[in-house]
Design a protein around this motif. Sequence first.
Motif, short mmCIF file in Angstrom:
data_model
loop_
_atom_site.label_atom_id
_atom_site.label_comp_id
_atom_site.label_asym_id
_atom_site.label_seq_id
_atom_site.Cartn_x
_atom_site.Cartn_y
_atom_site.Cartn_z
N SER A 171 -7.76 -4.79 -32.62
CA SER A 171 -8.47 -4.20 -31.50
C SER A 171 -8.64 -2.69 -31.69
CB SER A 171 -7.72 -4.47 -30.20
OG SER A 171 -8.25 -3.68 -29.15
N PRO A 172 -9.85 -2.15 -31.57
CA PRO A 172 -10.06 -0.70 -31.72
C PRO A 172 -9.20 0.12 -30.75
CG PRO A 172 -12.16 -1.86 -31.74
CD PRO A 172 -11.12 -2.87 -31.35
N VAL A 173 -9.02 -0.43 -29.54
CA VAL A 173 -8.22 0.30 -28.54
C VAL A 173 -6.78 0.43 -29.00
CG1 VAL A 173 -7.35 0.28 -26.18
CG2 VAL A 173 -9.71 -0.40 -26.64
N TRP A 174 -6.19 -0.69 -29.46
CA TRP A 174 -4.80 -0.67 -29.89
C TRP A 174 -4.63 0.11 -31.21
CZ3 TRP A 174 -1.32 -0.96 -26.56
CH2 TRP A 174 -1.35 -1.88 -25.51
N VAL A 175 -5.61 0.01 -32.08
CA VAL A 175 -5.55 0.78 -33.33
C VAL A 175 -5.56 2.28 -33.01
CG1 VAL A 175 -6.81 1.40 -35.43
CG2 VAL A 175 -6.57 -1.01 -34.79
N ALA A 176 -6.42 2.67 -32.07
CA ALA A 176 -6.48 4.08 -31.66
C ALA A 176 -5.15 4.50 -31.02
CB ALA A 176 -7.63 4.29 -30.67
N TYR A 177 -4.61 3.62 -30.17
CA TYR A 177 -3.32 3.92 -29.52
C TYR A 177 -2.22 4.09 -30.57
CZ TYR A 177 0.94 3.25 -26.80
OH TYR A 177 2.19 3.40 -26.25
N HIS A 178 -2.21 3.21 -31.57
CA HIS A 178 -1.18 3.29 -32.61
C HIS A 178 -1.28 4.58 -33.41
CE1 HIS A 178 0.84 1.53 -36.42
NE2 HIS A 178 1.75 1.97 -35.59
N TRP A 179 -2.52 5.00 -33.72
CA TRP A 179 -2.69 6.25 -34.44
C TRP A 179 -2.25 7.44 -33.59
CZ3 TRP A 179 -3.36 7.52 -39.31
CH2 TRP A 179 -3.87 6.58 -40.21
N ILE A 180 -2.64 7.44 -32.33
CA ILE A 180 -2.24 8.54 -31.43
C ILE A 180 -0.73 8.56 -31.27
CG2 ILE A 180 -2.34 9.38 -29.04
CD1 ILE A 180 -5.22 8.24 -28.92
N ASP A 181 -0.14 7.37 -31.09
CA ASP A 181 1.30 7.27 -30.92
C ASP A 181 2.04 7.78 -32.14
OD1 ASP A 181 3.77 6.30 -29.63
OD2 ASP A 181 3.76 4.80 -31.23
N SER A 182 1.60 7.36 -33.33
CA SER A 182 2.31 7.74 -34.56
C SER A 182 2.06 9.19 -34.94
CB SER A 182 1.89 6.81 -35.70
OG SER A 182 2.25 5.48 -35.42
N ILE A 183 0.88 9.71 -34.59
CA ILE A 183 0.63 11.13 -34.85
C ILE A 183 1.49 11.99 -33.93
CG2 ILE A 183 -1.11 12.96 -34.61
CD1 ILE A 183 -3.17 10.92 -35.64
N SER A 184 1.60 11.57 -32.66
CA SER A 184 2.40 12.36 -31.71
C SER A 184 3.89 12.24 -32.01
CB SER A 184 2.12 11.91 -30.27
OG SER A 184 2.54 10.57 -30.06
N THR A 185 4.32 11.09 -32.54
CA THR A 185 5.73 10.89 -32.93
C THR A 185 5.76 9.94 -34.12
OG1 THR A 185 6.37 11.01 -30.60
CG2 THR A 185 8.01 10.21 -32.13
N PRO A 186 6.14 10.43 -35.31
CA PRO A 186 6.72 11.75 -35.59
C PRO A 186 5.84 12.65 -36.45
CG PRO A 186 7.51 10.20 -37.21
CD PRO A 186 6.45 9.47 -36.40
N CYS A 187 4.56 12.32 -36.70
CA CYS A 187 3.75 13.11 -37.63
C CYS A 187 3.56 14.56 -37.15
CB CYS A 187 2.40 12.43 -37.85
SG CYS A 187 2.52 10.81 -38.64
N LEU A 188 3.12 14.74 -35.89
CA LEU A 188 2.95 16.08 -35.35
C LEU A 188 4.28 16.85 -35.32
CD1 LEU A 188 1.14 18.23 -34.12
CD2 LEU A 188 1.43 17.13 -31.89
N PRO A 189 5.39 16.25 -34.86
CA PRO A 189 6.67 16.95 -34.93
C PRO A 189 7.03 17.39 -36.35
CG PRO A 189 6.87 15.11 -33.45
CD PRO A 189 5.50 15.01 -34.06
N PHE A 190 6.72 16.55 -37.36
CA PHE A 190 6.97 16.94 -38.76
C PHE A 190 6.27 18.26 -39.08
CE2 PHE A 190 8.60 13.89 -42.09
CZ PHE A 190 9.45 13.22 -41.22
#
Length: 326
Positions: A171-190
């Motif tokens: 699902s595009p919605v869930w794929v987008a959510y997963h990317w946002i979620d993983s970027i916000s934690t922990p990619c952006l903190p990194f």
Amino acid sequence: MHGAPDGLLFAIYYPILAAIGVPANLAVIVILSRGRCGLSRCITYYLVSLAATDLLVIITAVILNRIVGIYFPFSVLYVTPVCSVNFVLMIGSRDCSVWATVIFTIDRFVAISCPKLKTRYCTEKVAAVVIGAVCGMSCFKNTFRYFIYEPLYTVGNVPWHCKIKSTFYNSPVWVAYHWIDSISTPCLPFVLILLLNAVTVRQILKAIRTRKRLLVGKQAENLNDTEVNNRRKSIILLFCISGSFILLWLLFVLTFLYVRIKNVRYFSGSNYNESNFNLEESGYMLQILSSCINPFVYAGTQSKFRHELRSGIKFSINFIAKMFKS
């Protein structure tokens, strides 16, 4: 590793982690809350919030998820709706812990590199607001996770365990959510931690060199200069907290990138030989280990913390001895 050895490893690893992590983080909360470690109230707020969120991670991820799953697989906690709630709490507390590390890093960056902003930002009130805002946003973001799980199997009309729905990957919605979620934690903190630490350490080293040039005569040879030593301790504390975070979360980040780039699925079920299991579970084990590291960082870098810890241990031993005698 295969089958039984993996199961035995988890059955030993997670109880040990809980036995160490729970009392260690509780000790940090108690000791720092007493305010006798020579730290400002602002820093104390951040470190206590970090210990509290780490404690929540151990309770939700280690005790309620892993240990209960290993020893009580048919507990009510593994009925699918309850299991889904537990995952929301577990990942929410994890995100709070990650961002507690970030906001502590930001506070130290402002205190050292932005003297004009320091008086307004590095205060108890701001610390309390920032901690509350970060934890609130982390919890809100993860409430949506409740809807990505479905039963692993059903017994007598009762849904058991949780697995991620196939729509989560398509699902595009869930794929987008997963990317946002993983970027916000922990990619952006990194990225934030690496960048801010680089600037902070640069400022500290520059200040140390400037101070040494200002010292003359015998003072220039004085290696016990209080200001220089305090700045060195700041570097050590900052590097140990953020450095351990980076190292222990690195495999988790690589797993996320592998899942999305290779278009494979996360592990689910109890088959220890399932594809990608070792990669994902190893990253998970290291990620949770990060919630037990900070108490040892404080003990290793803060002499006043060690003194308070020794005093607390002696008091506890004497209290228990008196109880037995009576």
